[in-house]
Structures are given as C-alpha cells and as structure tokens.
Design a protein around this motif. Structure first.
Motif, PDB file in Angstrom:
ATOM      1  N   UNK A  48       0.812  -1.348   0.017  1.00 48.11           N
ATOM      2  CA  UNK A  48      -0.008  -0.099   0.147  1.00 48.11           C
ATOM      3  C   UNK A  48       0.648   1.434  -0.039  1.00 48.11           C
ATOM      4  N   UNK A  98      -1.840   5.726   3.891  1.00 46.41           N
ATOM      5  CA  UNK A  98      -1.661   5.430   2.589  1.00 46.41           C
ATOM      6  C   UNK A  98      -2.851   4.532   2.045  1.00 46.41           C
ATOM      7  N   UNK A 109       4.042   1.665  -0.619  1.00 46.30           N
ATOM      8  CA  UNK A 109       4.689   1.916  -1.904  1.00 46.30           C
ATOM      9  C   UNK A 109       3.879   2.117  -3.031  1.00 46.30           C
ATOM     10  N   UNK A 110       2.674   1.738  -3.255  1.00 42.45           N
ATOM     11  CA  UNK A 110       1.782   1.999  -4.240  1.00 42.45           C
ATOM     12  C   UNK A 110       1.695   3.470  -4.248  1.00 42.45           C
ATOM     13  N   UNK A 111       1.298   4.207  -2.945  1.00 45.31           N
ATOM     14  CA  UNK A 111       1.114   5.559  -2.860  1.00 45.31           C
ATOM     15  C   UNK A 111       2.091   6.427  -3.393  1.00 45.31           C
ATOM     16  N   UNK A 129      -2.381  12.494  -2.497  1.00 45.06           N
ATOM     17  CA  UNK A 129      -1.264  12.333  -3.409  1.00 45.06           C
ATOM     18  C   UNK A 129      -0.406  13.745  -3.615  1.00 45.06           C
ATOM     19  N   UNK A 175       5.537   8.067   1.225  1.00 47.33           N
ATOM     20  CA  UNK A 175       4.734   7.128   2.348  1.00 47.33           C
ATOM     21  C   UNK A 175       5.389   5.819   2.705  1.00 47.33           C
ATOM     22  N   UNK A 176       6.326   5.237   1.884  1.00 46.53           N
ATOM     23  CA  UNK A 176       7.007   4.084   2.217  1.00 46.53           C
ATOM     24  C   UNK A 176       8.578   4.220   2.638  1.00 46.53           C
TER      25      UNK A 176
END
Lengths: 321, 324
Positions: free
Chosen positions: A182, B261, A184-186, B268, B274-275
């Motif tokens: 999730x 997220x 990483x997708x964002x 966005x 986020x990651x």
C-alpha cells in the motif's frame, strides 16, 4: 492537435479451444487518450483490458479497427516500420522483476531505449539516464546495481524511468502498482502524477483496483467482456455511476472507514465465457435490472453509458441489500 | 483463557551466505497476541512483515530453514509448538481450518472436488462413505456452489477462481473447526467475486462462532469484516486494538503511516513519502525495529519500546506514540 492515442472500433478474437470457436476478447472498442491525460481502463479479469493495452502500443494487432498514435495510423505497419515509432509509445508492466533483465545493471536498463532510438552519444546518454534516475527519485549509486539488489518499489521506478526516458507521447501502464504494498503504491502513484505534469505524457492506466482509479484517473473507461459499459470524467463516474455494472463494481470495494456501510450491490456469478458471447448486452446475465429486451441487441454507448435502461434506473433510488 | 494465545514467538531463518558464514534472518521477533472464540482478528502489514509466517507457525507448517527459536502457541490449552507431528496432523484440517490465497494451486488437480471433500473427512475420523458424500454435497451447497451434486464430480480445472475458493472454504469448514486461518483469501479474485467470498466467510464465521485469523494487505477488508486488528512490522506486532479504535486513531507511527496510505485516505498532492526501505531482517536495529524509518524516532528508541496502553485493548509498542 491530434490525440496521443485513438482507437476506433477495435475487434480482437483469438482462436478458441476448438476449430471455429473464438475467444472474443474485444468487440468494437473505441477510445481516445489526450496528451497529459490519465485514462483509467477498469475491468475484471477477462474484460479484455490488457489486450487493449497491448494493441494500443502495437504489441498485438487488432482483427478490425484502427490504432492511431499522435496522428499516425499504426494499425497495418510492419514491425520494421513500427520500430522508429516505438519511442513514442512505451509500456510499464505489473511485475517489475519479470520485465528487467537480471543480468543488466539498472543504468543499462534505462539507457537501452536511448541506444535503440536516440541519436545521443554515450556521454549525453549517461547524463540523460542520471537525470531520469533523479526524476524517479532513485539514488545515483543504484546505476551500477542489478535488479536483484532492489526492492519492488525501486524496480517499478526503474521501469517507469525506462518507459519515460525517450519522452514518449503515450505510456500504457498495465497494473503497475498491483503487486506493491500500500505505502509503496501510494509513492508510485504520486510519482506518476508528478512525472505526467512534467512531461505531459498521456497515460492509459489499466487496473482492476477502484482505489487506484480514484487516485489517478482523469477519465474512466469501464470494460466488461470486451465492450465498454461506461465512460466519463472520473469525478462524475465515481460519484454517480450510471451503468449497473459500474455501480456494482464501485460498491464492492471495501472502504477503510469502519462502519461506513456502502449499499453493497451483490452480483451473482462471475464474468461469462468470452467463447459464447450473449447476443445482447454482455452484462445482462448478471444484471439485476435486466429485462427481455436486454438480450435482443447490444446496447450502444450513448452519452457515456451502454445500457438501454440507464435513464429509468438512474431515477430509481439505489437498491437496498 | 483465550482460544488461541501466541506468546513471544520468535522464528528465524538460518542459512549460510556465499562465503559459508552463518546467516540469521530474524523473521518473527516476539509475536504476541490472543484470539477469543467467535472473534475475527485482521493481521496487516507489508510484504515480509511475518504475517504468513505467523499463520504457518500456528498450523505447524514451519520447515527449515525456518526455525522456532522461542515462544509458545497455546490453542485450546495445549502448546502447538511442541505437539508431536501425529497430534498436529490430527488438529490440522479438523479443529483448525485454513484457507489460502491461490485456490487453483491448493486443490489437488488429479482428484475430483467431491473426492477431496470426502478424503479430508475420512482422514479425520471414521465416517461411512455415503455419509461423507452427503455431507460434502451439503457443504458445497452451503458455500454457494450452484448445482452441488453435479459439481461434486467436477475437476478443479473446471472451476473458476471464485468457485475454487468456495471449494477451499468448504474443505476448511467440513470438519467443523473452531479456528479458521484465512491467509489472503480473496487476493487475486475480482472485486465483485471478492465481495461474494467475503460475505460468505463472514456468514460462516458468524453462524459457526468461528475464531478467525484473517491475513490481508487490504485495509478495507479489515475495516469492514474484522473485530480487531494487529499491525505487524519486521516480525513484531507494533499495535493492536479494536478496528474502530485503530482506524480512527492509530497510535504507532507505522500503523499511522500504513493507514494514511490507503487509497481512500491518501493525499497524493502532499510531497510526503509513504514507504520506506524494507527492513533488513539480518541486521535489525537494537530497540524498536521501526526506528530507522520512524519520523518520531529519538535516541530513547534504541531500547525496546514499552507497551503503551490506551484502554479497551488498544495498545502500541512505542516510546513516543502518536497523539490520539
């Protein structure tokens, strides 16, 4: 100015399990993607969305219909004459592990399209690759690494860098975030949006995930069994879907706010076999609003919706579970 | 006493690197949680967090190079981790049922589905063939397979993905388990079919009072179908609580970022990332496993984080939890 991609009445059939039997993958699909625009092609497995994406970049050829990229009809071009045009159309696939050569460094992977298409010398190519790496927010030291040393999110950034390095008019992204976590997708979706603003590229974004569509799409095209059910601006399709299939699809997505009970429209069964297409509306076999007339003729796409009952249904309150 | 209690479970992968040096990947680092009868807990976290490994530990399916280093798994008063193989075999598929992600590869391709449903009953008790067949057909009907007597004779390859998943659910439930482990039960299914399968699972869980451990990367499924949620990072449960509490106000920085997220919450247009890099399980930091990625980390995070309790079973393992 001509559209980045225009598809007219695309029909694609594949040979079926027996002689004379065909898999009807696409049954007369027309669509346009303009420069700087993201069109989300939404559908479930078997809807024909990946076939359509492959046809758009001429990895596959339609049986009927025409493919026009930036004003050039590519439908009947040979592979050799397509080659110089490939720089204009690129593709990003779902599985970044499968699309990068494990024996080539990240730098070489991003450089390859420039070697094939560009007129740049080695120094200029290297500078371009470095600039591209920075734009997808990867560290320059990754240049000499190999795919096995990168995470899935990093690899997908490499795939995106490689697709954009020739400054294409159109990029087809086939489920580019489906195998990613999730968060990483964002990050990837955020990156795609920024890159699109910078480059003005047209994106045809293929996905089955409504959540992703909400985030990225300017326009939405809903595909079912090789036909368009509904299309329109993302905001209006998401806020007030008009086709019964779109409604069911949107209502099936579980939201992350507990207790937020969408009125879930349950569909019976699954997508029918594309070997024996029903003569009328492709969705009629699962549609709660179907009437005998639905089985007679395939509904045309009128004002963005292919449903003979859309007007009456639109006036009804949504069905309760 | 809860039905399932996992206490301080450590699982490591032991191997050797290219130079022959021993290599130890700390995949589970003190997983602790419990599950009551009739309760559905959702286990969330990114790839490699140890969700599936936790499930495999409960099912007694750890194989080298994975080794349980410490910890107990108490199910119905007995420690599964030290149970002899024969007793674990008797437990698996009867008292504990499991539904996995890929239905097409989990069914035996060389046996008709009816035969598989009969086989799993006869493996766990003496039951006359005809009775087992009748129960199999009734079970197929219960999981919503149309024309069940005919489907009884079908081969797995003749089923669609959704139908195959229904058959797997039938297999998991046919011996009346009290605990169900569902590992990504709808991943790979279309969203309209996913909705059907989740409704079926929910209905069966409620009707049978099943305790369920639901592993998923889909926060929406947890929010809509679970009672409690446990968030995992690098083999540790960093936060747990009721779905309502955790989704309304996640207190661990990792959970907060994960939930932020989700596609229906993410912004966005923010430039925030986020990651973070996936953790290196062979070189986890001392103290809090999340501190290398944590925006709130301070020097105190080098010592193991305390349990911060927020009441109503909501807790996070963090020195500096997010404000509510």
């Amino acid at each position: 100015m001509s559209a980045a991609l225009q598809l007219d009445d695309i029909v694609r059939r594949f040979p079926g399990p027996q002689r004379g039997l065909f898999v009807h993958a696409l049954n007369g699909v027309s669509l346009t993607v303009n420069a700087g625009e993201t069109v989300a092609l939404v559908g479930e497995s078997g809807s024909g969305k990946s076939t359509l994406g492959r046809i758009a970049v001429r990895l596959d050829r339609p049986d009927e219909g025409t493919v026009t990229i930036a004003g050039r009809d590519t439908t009947r071009l040979s592979l050799a004459s397509l080659r110089p045009l490939r720089a204009m159309m690129q593709m990003v696939f779902q599985d970044p592990w499968g699309t990068l050569n494990p024996r080539r460094s990240i730098g070489a992977a991003i450089e390859e399209p420039l070697v094939l298409h560009g007129k740049l010398d080695a120094t200029a190519r290297r500078a371009t690759v470095l600039r591209m790496l920075e734009r997808v927010r990867l560290q320059p030291e990754l240049l000499t690494r190999y795919p096995a040393q990168l995470s899935g999110g990093q690899l997908q950034r490499v795939a995106i860098a490689r697709a954009l390095v020739t400054n294409p008019k159109l990029v087809v992204l086939d489920e580019p975030t489906s195998s990613l976590d999730l968060s990483v997708r964002a990050d990837i979706l955020q990156l795609l949006r920024q890159l699109q603003e910078e480059f003005g590229t047209a994106f045809l974004f293929i996905t089955h995930d409504i959540g992703t569509v909400r985030l990225i799409a300017d326009r939405i095209i809903v595909l079912y069994l090789g036909s368009i059910m509904e299309e329109g601006p993302a905001t209006s399709v998401l806020a007030s879907p008009r086709h019964p299939y779109t409604r069911a699809l949107l209502s099936a997505e579980p939201g992350t706010f507990p207790g937020q009970h969408r009125q879930r429209i349950m569909l019976d069964g699954e997508i029918p076999s594309p070997l024996n297409l029903p003569p009328g509306c492709p969705f009629a076999t699962r549609c709660q609003y179907a009437i005998p007339a639905c089985a007679n003729a395939k509904p045309q796409l009128v004002q963005g919706v292919a449903c003979i009952r859309s007007r009456e249904i639109g006036e009804q309150p949504a069905m309760r579970e | 006493m809860s039905l399932l209690e996992i206490d301080n479970l450590h699982v490591h992968f032991l191997s050797r690197d290219r130079l022959g040096e021993p290599r130890r990947a700390r995949a589970l680092n003190g997983v602790t949680f419990s599950l009551d009868r009739g309760e559905i807990i959702g286990l969330v976290g990114e790839t490699g967090a140890g969700k599936s490994l936790t499930a495999q530990s409960v099912m007694g399916m750890l194989r080298p190079p994975a080794h349980r280093i410490a910890g107990t798994i108490t199910f119905d008063g007995r420690d599964l981790a030290t149970l002899p193989d024969a007793e674990m075999n008797a437990m698996r598929g009867s008292r504990i049922g499991m539904v996995v992600q890929s239905p097409m590869t989990s069914l035996d391709p060389t046996a008709r589905i009816g035969a598989q449903l009969v086989r799993i009953q006869q493996a766990h008790g003496k039951i006359p063939r005809q009775q087992a067949e009748e129960r199999a057909i009734a079970m197929l009907r219960e999981v919503g397979i149309p024309d069940a007597p005919r489907r009884f004779a079908a081969w797995p390859h003749e089923l669609s993905g959704g139908m195959a998943q229904r058959v797997l659910i039938a297999m998991a439930l046919i011996n009346d388990p009290v605990l169900l482990i569902a590992d990504e039960p709808t991943t790979g299914l279309d969203v309209t079919v996913q909705a059907q399968i989740l409704e079926l699972l929910k209905r069966e869980m409620t009707a049978r009072g099943l305790a369920t451990l639901l592993i998923t990367h889909d926060l929406g499924i947890v929010a809509q179908y679970c009672d409690r949620v446990a968030a995992m990072f690098a083999g540790t449960i960093v936060e747990e609580g009721s779905v309502a509490d955790v989704f309304a106000a996640p207190r661990h920085p990792y959970t907060a970022r994960l939930i932020a997220s989700a596609p229906d919450r993410v912004d966005l247009s923010s430039r925030a990332q986020f990651a973070g890099a996936p953790p290196d399980l062979t070189a986890l930091p001392e103290g809090c496993v999340y501190r290398d990625r944590c925006p709130r980390a301070q020097s105190a995070c080098a010592i193991p984080p305390p349990k911060a309790d927020f009441g109503n079973g909501h807790a996070a393992f963090c020195h500096f939890p997010e404000p509510a």
